[in-house]
Write a protein that holds these residues in place. Structure first.
Motif, PDB file in Angstrom:
ATOM      1  N   ARG A 148       0.933  -1.133  -0.057  1.00  0.00           N
ATOM      2  CA  ARG A 148       0.041   0.086  -0.080  1.00  0.00           C
ATOM      3  C   ARG A 148       0.935   1.352  -0.055  1.00  0.00           C
ATOM      4  NH1 ARG A 148      -3.505   1.595  -1.644  1.00  0.00           N
ATOM      5  NH2 ARG A 148      -4.714   2.514  -0.165  1.00  0.00           N
ATOM      6  N   PHE A 149       1.917   1.241   0.925  1.00  0.00           N
ATOM      7  CA  PHE A 149       2.888   2.333   0.559  1.00  0.00           C
ATOM      8  C   PHE A 149       3.369   2.652  -0.783  1.00  0.00           C
ATOM      9  CE2 PHE A 149       4.737   2.611   5.278  1.00  0.00           C
ATOM     10  CZ  PHE A 149       3.293   3.045   5.643  1.00  0.00           C
ATOM     11  N   ALA A 150       3.751   1.645  -1.485  1.00  0.00           N
ATOM     12  CA  ALA A 150       4.338   1.810  -2.822  1.00  0.00           C
ATOM     13  C   ALA A 150       3.050   2.389  -3.729  1.00  0.00           C
ATOM     14  CB  ALA A 150       4.722   0.370  -3.463  1.00  0.00           C
ATOM     15  N   GLU A 151       2.072   1.718  -3.614  1.00  0.00           N
ATOM     16  CA  GLU A 151       0.834   2.417  -4.296  1.00  0.00           C
ATOM     17  C   GLU A 151       0.575   3.848  -3.969  1.00  0.00           C
ATOM     18  OE1 GLU A 151      -2.396  -0.368  -3.369  1.00  0.00           O
ATOM     19  OE2 GLU A 151      -1.841  -1.741  -5.142  1.00  0.00           O
ATOM     20  N   LYS A 152       0.642   4.169  -2.855  1.00  0.00           N
ATOM     21  CA  LYS A 152       0.336   5.429  -2.136  1.00  0.00           C
ATOM     22  C   LYS A 152       1.494   6.438  -2.594  1.00  0.00           C
ATOM     23  CE  LYS A 152       0.093   7.920   2.266  1.00  0.00           C
ATOM     24  NZ  LYS A 152      -1.014   8.632   2.030  1.00  0.00           N
ATOM     25  N   ASN A 153       2.470   5.883  -3.190  1.00  0.00           N
ATOM     26  CA  ASN A 153       3.606   6.632  -3.904  1.00  0.00           C
ATOM     27  C   ASN A 153       3.428   6.750  -4.997  1.00  0.00           C
ATOM     28  OD1 ASN A 153       4.999   8.306  -1.562  1.00  0.00           O
ATOM     29  ND2 ASN A 153       5.430   6.222  -0.863  1.00  0.00           N
ATOM     30  N   GLY A 155       3.622   4.017  -6.962  1.00  0.00           N
ATOM     31  CA  GLY A 155       4.686   2.786  -7.541  1.00  0.00           C
ATOM     32  C   GLY A 155       4.029   1.392  -7.220  1.00  0.00           C
ATOM     33  N   LYS A 156       4.952   0.817  -7.349  1.00  0.00           N
ATOM     34  CA  LYS A 156       4.356  -0.733  -7.068  1.00  0.00           C
ATOM     35  C   LYS A 156       5.655  -1.603  -6.180  1.00  0.00           C
ATOM     36  CE  LYS A 156       2.200  -0.899 -11.721  1.00  0.00           C
ATOM     37  NZ  LYS A 156       2.402  -1.664 -13.128  1.00  0.00           N
TER      38      LYS A 156
END
Length: 177
Positions: A148-153, A155-156
């Motif tokens: 979720r942190f990657a998606e929030k930024n 990213g993947k």
């Protein structure tokens, strides 16, 4: 684990606020390495970091740091004595691709599919000696949060493993302009 669940709850309820800015990704990774280095030394795990002077990103620095620190820590925890954890990044058009990998421990394809589900599983290090290293992880409390942190930024996050190639965590972040 409880802290990770709390962060996931806060993220899902929009209680973690966006603080997007431009920063040099290498600085965040070096800070994350300095925090987890103390767990690598007693395990006999070597950390190799290949800096990327072109890796300037536009993201939330705190969540990027947390994600980096946790993924590096997990790579160390999944490693056995004498193993190397390698951290590198490359700039590809409008993204930076960060790879964190070890060289021996593997996750089966079935367990990779379960990685972002609520399951507890064991990492296969390929060793059956009495001193073999085995790791258990609670995937729901950790990997869902970093995903979720990657998606929030914007990213993947992905994980690959198999054929004696070790475990490779990869995440992307958008570059600066």
């Amino acid at each position: 684990m409880i802290e990770s669940l709390l962060k996931l709850f806060m993220l899902e309820n929009h209680e973690i606020f966006d603080a997007y800015n431009f920063f040099r990704l290498d600085h965040v990774i070096v800070n994350a390495i300095s925090l987890v280095f103390r767990i690598a030394i007693p395990k006999g795990v070597r950390i190799v970091f290949e800096p990327n002077n072109e890796a300037f990103v536009y993201a939330d620095e705190d969540t990027t740091y947390s994600m980096s620190q946790n993924l590096i820590s997990n790579a160390i925890n999944f490693s056995c004595k004498g193993e190397t954890v390698k951290i590198s990044s490359k700039t590809d058009r409008d993204i930076v691709v960060v790879s964190i990998s070890n060289s021996r421990a593997n996750i089966s394809e079935e367990k990779l599919l379960q990685l972002f589900q609520h399951k507890l599983f064991q990492i296969d290090t390929g060793s059956t000696t009495p001193n073999s290293c085995e790791c258990e992880i609670d995937t729901r409390s950790e990997f869902l949060l970093w995903h979720r942190f990657a998606e929030k930024n914007n990213g993947k996050l992905s994980v690959t493993s198999g054929n004696g190639q070790g475990i490779k965590f990869t995440f992307t972040l958008p570059t600066v302009g």
